[in-house]
Design an enzyme around this catalytic site. Structure first.
Site, PDB file in Angstrom:
ATOM      1  N   HIS A  11       0.824  -1.209   0.000  1.00 46.16           N
ATOM      2  CA  HIS A  11       0.000   0.000   0.000  1.00 46.16           C
ATOM      3  C   HIS A  11       0.857   1.257   0.000  1.00 46.16           C
ATOM      4  O   HIS A  11       0.607   2.202  -0.758  1.00 46.16           O
ATOM      5  CB  HIS A  11      -0.939   0.005   1.214  1.00 46.16           C
ATOM      6  CG  HIS A  11      -1.728   1.269   1.324  1.00 46.16           C
ATOM      7  ND1 HIS A  11      -1.318   2.332   2.108  1.00 46.16           N
ATOM      8  CD2 HIS A  11      -2.888   1.658   0.728  1.00 46.16           C
ATOM      9  CE1 HIS A  11      -2.193   3.313   1.983  1.00 46.16           C
ATOM     10  NE2 HIS A  11      -3.155   2.933   1.161  1.00 46.16           N
ATOM     11  N   CYS A  41      34.990   2.766 -25.311  1.00 39.59           N
ATOM     12  CA  CYS A  41      34.187   2.648 -24.083  1.00 39.59           C
ATOM     13  C   CYS A  41      34.953   3.164 -22.867  1.00 39.59           C
ATOM     14  O   CYS A  41      34.511   2.992 -21.735  1.00 39.59           O
ATOM     15  CB  CYS A  41      33.763   1.200 -23.859  1.00 39.59           C
ATOM     16  SG  CYS A  41      35.135   0.050 -23.666  1.00 39.59           S
TER      17      CYS A  41
END
Length: 810
Positions: free
Chosen positions: A438, A769
């Site tokens: 919830h 990279c």
């Protein structure tokens, strides 16, 4: 007339009947009528209609009474809200069902009982007889509220009305329906409608009466057909726990979590790309006798250490989720339950997902933390924001009235009664609950940072202390002591023009992959295995293969604990590495995702659990036994085989063939051939099933002999960090010579220029990279000028670099 009926069966209703039977019941009817023939199991039931609710109010003259009570309502005043809500609920519970309405409900319940009860009961309760009198017994049912404005795409009511499980017998069914009617006027429901602009009297309540699934003897949970944290649409996220489902919905347990990738599941692969064992402390079961129908019991130690769904059950649920999503044509929030008696899985609710599906994707918003402080506790992050405020630690619900706007709510767990204070909180922290609890659901809708499942927040955080709640650092949420500096960066993606040079990303953390997929990109140029091994596996692969060689008692106990629940220690390594790699490959699918095989140095490998028994002491690990030289060596080739099996799992079982492989620190062509031979022996053959294998270009020999390397590999990825170190003869870890280390040195740039030219002559892809283009824009521009095929950047530099490169190209 259908619209005047007090009872409508699921087989009589569909999604167009929301005004008659509410969102939940209309959805159940829609699925019962249209999806059962597609293999989805849905327990039968009926709806007590909104007309029945209105008739109940009218016959008891409650309408005017409720309007009088609500005059002058102030939802910001908790006491004022509570008093008025209590009076309305009391009036409803004191009222009586009109006889004709009561008789219709009883007859429908008898008919449902006749369908499911054994033969002896059917003879006694033959529905052909008139059942207007009282009867005892009957099938056990779930009774759920279904408001006529509930589950609309723009107004999720997040459990505002009540549900009752394991209800049986005429009296209990009637009383539970009345309680559902009253729950339309709980404090949180009244407050919610006021905030959303709904009239209290334009909305009516229907009640669903559905055959119970005996998940008290098995498991249950929640499934979303979208990632609830990032909004990534290609994932199904499943939460599961033992027993009835209310514990997950109300956040009382930390559940198991599974993530399944939709595109390759549709192709009949088995892409479970995430699997996390929850603690599942309690399970909700039937209560025998007494005034309550269910009770929580402690989960056994054995069950807590087991996943409560098999992989096949996870994949079946995910397929059902996709069928439901395709039918509704929108992301869905689904509740499921497994029956412990017949072993079958059932869908018991489905409603539209109401948060991520509405997000504006033309903007990319990042909360960036600028400093770190003392971490008080951690848990599962909900959302990606940061909140700051004074902690209000509420251990007793009576203290709710003392909560002030702008404070951080710290508590055991929340339920819908807490909603009036949740909407004014700076952040929410709970001890219990998972990402579908919830607290998590309401926080997402309110846009409030929330951390659930901390276990100890109410004891670790002092009441009144200033704290920072950070959900901006991946799936692990952190609560810092004090006020930590951060800023919000918002980028308009609609105006960014993509350059010709491919802009890829360096992505290490699988938990951030879904979020990062929304940054404009051409795929992933570098994923390092090391992060996954360090964070998720933690154990040296050879210690898993040769556990008997680990002599230290503490280390042996750690290994046993971490690998508990897996068929073998080796399989643990393969599964966890595959999940991490697979999640990144899935996030960017079908774009290329290039993953570098392990490149730990010996001292780094030795720091893993059990690692010291398998690693030599080296004077200079930076240029020692690392990268490719380990893969064919007798002392590590078994460990490399586990890495290969993980890659094979991702490509062959998950269907993620966009995964490409990169070999680091390959010093010679002969070494490259040996590595490819080892990979082939493990089932990874270059060229087969479109498998491409690249080599890191970080040793000068890679450039000098680039023509020969190009004959055995599919392309190059320049590692500027090691290339600079080895070109200039500088130890990049040494502070003494750090001033010499510079990727922009002409010698380094000349080597990069050469390898780009040689690669293109050999018709091989070449990218970079390394760190340099992320740190230095001028270096990125140099690479574009030299016509490099792709540049892989750190995520936080992608957008600004992309804009500048676009300008340069134009």
């Amino acid at each position: 007339m259908k619209n005047k009926k007090f009872i409508l069966w699921f087989s009589e209703t569909g999604i167009k009947d929301v005004p008659r039977v509410g969102g939940k019941n209309a959805s159940l009817g829609e699925m019962y009528r249209h999806l059962k023939n597609k293999g989805i199991k849905i327990p039968n039931g009926f709806s007590v209609t909104a007309d029945a609710y209105r008739y109940f109010l009218k016959e008891n003259k409650l309408d005017e009474e409720m309007k009088r009570i609500l005059r002058g309502l102030n939802t910001r005043n908790i006491r004022n809200l509570a008093e008025r809500g209590h009076k309305i609920r009391e009036a409803i519970m004191s009222a009586q069902f009109p006889v004709d309405l009561r008789n219709e409900i009883v007859k429908a319940y008898a008919k449902l009982s006749y369908e499911y009860k054994p033969r002896s009961f059917r003879i006694l309760m033959d529905p052909r007889r008139d059942h207007t009198n009282h009867f005892a017994g009957g099938v056990d049912v779930a009774i759920r509220s279904s408001a006529t404005a509930e589950d609309l795409i723009d107004a999720s009511f997040a459990g505002q009305q009540e549900s009752y499980l394991n209800v049986s017998g005429e009296y209990q069914v009637i009383e539970s329906i009345k309680k559902c009617f009253a729950s339309l006027f709980t404090d949180r429901a009244i407050s919610y409608r006021e905030d959303k602009g709904f009239s209290h009297f334009d909305i009516a309540l229907s009640v669903g009466v559905q055959k119970m699934v005996r998940s008290d003897e098995a498991s249950s949970g929640v499934m979303f057909t979208i990632d609830t944290e990032s909004g990534f649409k290609n994932a199904v996220v499943i939460n599961a726990s033992w027993g009835l489902g209310e514990n997950i919905v109300k956040g009382k347990v930390n559940p198991d979590e599974f993530i399944v990738f939709k595109p390759t599941l549709k192709k009949n692969f088995k892409p479970i790309i995430g699997k996390r064992l929850g603690s599942k402390e309690y399970k909700l079961v039937y209560s025998i006798g007494g005034s309550v129908s269910t009770r929580n019991v402690a989960t056994s130690a054995e069950d807590r250490q087991k996943f409560c769904l098999t992989d096949e059950e996870v994949l079946k649920l995910a397929k059902w989720g996709m069928i439901i999503e395709d039918h509704y044509k929108k992301a869905m929030d689904i509740e499921w339950a497994k029956d412990g008696r017949d072993g079958e899985i059932y869908i018991v609710q489905a409603r539209p997902e109401t948060v991520q599906s509405k997000k504006d994707r033309t903007y990319f918003e990042e909360y960036i933390i600028e400093e770190r402080g003392k971490v008080l506790c951690t848990g599962s992050a909900v959302g990606e924001k940061i909140g700051v405020g004074r902690a209000n630690v509420i251990k007793n619900v009576a203290k709710i009235a003392e909560f002030e706007p702008g404070e951080v709510l710290v508590t055991e767990m929340t339920d819908p009664d807490w909603e009036p204070i949740m909407k004014v909180a700076a952040a929410i922290v709970t001890n219990s609950g998972g990402r579908t609890s919830h607290a998590a659901i309401v926080s997402r809708e309110l846009g409030i940072p929330c951390i659930v499942g901390t276990n100890n927040a109410t004891s670790k955080i002092k009441d009144g202390a200033m704290i920072t709640v950070s959900c901006a650092e991946g799936e692990l949420g952190k609560i810092y002591e004090g006020k930590i500096k951060f800023h919000v960066k918002k980028t308009d993606l609609s105006n960014i023009k993509r350059p010709k040079t491919k802009i890829m990303m360096n992505v290490g953390n699988p938990e951030q992959a879904f979020d990062l997929s929304f940054v404009p990109n051409d795929g992933v140029g570098l994923t390092r295995e090391e992060f996954i091994i360090t964070e998720y596996i933690k154990i040296h692969p050879m210690a898993l293969i040769h556990f008997e060689k680990v002599k230290d008692k503490t280390e042996r106990e750690k290994i046993e604990e971490i690998t508990r629940g897996w068929k073998s220690k080796e399989q643990f390594f393969v599964d966890k590495l595959a999940e991490g790699i697979g999640r990144i490959a899935a996030a960017f699918y079908p774009k290329d995702v290039i993953v570098r095989m392990s490149d730990f140095k010996t001292n780094e490998y030795a720091s893993l659990i059990g690692g010291r028994y398998f690693e030599p002491q080296e004077e200079n690990p930076m240029i020692g036994w690392r990268g490719a030289s380990r893969y064919y060596d007798e002392d590590y080739k078994e460990g490399f085989a586990l890495e290969c099996l993980a890659f094979k799992y991702v490509r062959d079982r998950m269907g993620l063939t966009n995964l490409k492989i990169m070999i680091p620190f390959c010093r010679t062509v002969e070494e490259g051939k040996k590595v490819l031979a080892e990979m082939k022996r493990c089932g990874l053959e270059k060229g087969k099933n479109n498998l491409r294998v690249y080599v890191m270009c970080e040793v000068p020999s890679n450039i000098i002999l680039a023509d020969q390397f190009a004959e055995i590999f599919d392309g190059f990825s320049i590692g500027s960090n090691d290339l600079t170190q080895l070109t200039l003869g500088v130890d990049r870890d040494s502070a003494k010579v750090a001033h010499i280390y510079d990727e922009r040195n002409e010698a380094v740039k000349e080597l990069i220029r050469q390898v780009i030219q040689k690669a293109h002559r050999a018709r091989r892809k070449v990218g970079i990279c390394g760190q340099a283009p992320s740190d230095f824009l001028d270096f990125a521009k140099f690479l574009v000028k030299e016509k490099i095929d792709s540049i892989s950047l750190n995520p936080d530099t992608v957008i600004k670099t992309m804009i500048e490169i676009g300008k340069m190209e134009r």
